[in-house]
Motif scaffolding. Structure first.
Motif, PDB file in Angstrom:
ATOM      1  N   UNK A  14     -13.068  12.798  -9.009  1.00  0.00           N
ATOM      2  CA  UNK A  14     -14.147  11.961  -8.485  1.00  0.00           C
ATOM      3  C   UNK A  14     -15.404  12.797  -8.241  1.00  0.00           C
ATOM      4  N   UNK A  15     -16.545  12.232  -8.590  1.00  0.00           N
ATOM      5  CA  UNK A  15     -17.810  12.920  -8.388  1.00  0.00           C
ATOM      6  C   UNK A  15     -18.967  12.014  -8.748  1.00  0.00           C
ATOM      7  N   UNK A  16     -20.170  12.574  -8.685  1.00  0.00           N
ATOM      8  CA  UNK A  16     -21.395  11.842  -8.995  1.00  0.00           C
ATOM      9  C   UNK A  16     -21.962  12.401 -10.297  1.00  0.00           C
ATOM     10  N   UNK A  17     -22.183  11.533 -11.266  1.00  0.00           N
ATOM     11  CA  UNK A  17     -22.736  11.951 -12.564  1.00  0.00           C
ATOM     12  C   UNK A  17     -24.201  12.360 -12.387  1.00  0.00           C
ATOM     13  N   UNK A  18     -24.568  13.465 -13.013  1.00  0.00           N
ATOM     14  CA  UNK A  18     -25.939  13.963 -12.896  1.00  0.00           C
ATOM     15  C   UNK A  18     -26.957  13.013 -13.521  1.00  0.00           C
ATOM     16  N   UNK A  19     -26.567  12.214 -14.484  1.00  0.00           N
ATOM     17  CA  UNK A  19     -27.493  11.286 -15.131  1.00  0.00           C
ATOM     18  C   UNK A  19     -27.420   9.880 -14.564  1.00  0.00           C
ATOM     19  N   UNK A  20     -26.335   9.552 -13.897  1.00  0.00           N
ATOM     20  CA  UNK A  20     -26.128   8.196 -13.395  1.00  0.00           C
ATOM     21  C   UNK A  20     -25.720   8.188 -11.931  1.00  0.00           C
ATOM     22  N   UNK A  21     -26.513   8.753 -11.048  1.00  0.00           N
ATOM     23  CA  UNK A  21     -26.101   8.799  -9.638  1.00  0.00           C
ATOM     24  C   UNK A  21     -25.962   7.416  -9.007  1.00  0.00           C
TER      25      UNK A  21
END
Length: 83
Positions: A14-21
């Motif tokens: 799980x994490x936050x996408x750098x292009x789609x926060x």
């Protein structure tokens, strides 16, 4: 190589996408760790769509460079950079 075979080459968390926060927390891969100007370390993570898009760009770059493409290397050596 099929889409799922490429995705299976990575460890997902799980994490936050750098292009789609705005997507919020989703399945991501670690791409890079950077040092922001403000200090500290920041992990750069990519979602499924971004990982596949980056793999497509790596494949095209490898073909242009006349080198073998090996998927699963995001965050590692790029085959287009190899001699």
């Amino acid at each position: 190589m099929e889409r799922q075979q490429i995705l299976d080459l990575y460890q997902w968390a799980p994490g936050i996408c750098f292009r789609h926060p705005v997507k919020g927390e989703t399945a991501t891969i670690h791409v890079e760790t950077v040092r922001p100007a403000g200090g500290g370390l920041q992990d750069v993570r990519a979602c499924v769509d971004c990982a596949l898009a980056m793999e497509e760009r790596r494949k095209a770059a490898a073909e242009r460079g006349g080198v073998a493409y090996k998927p699963g290397m995001l965050g590692g050596p790029d085959p287009a950079d190899q001699p």
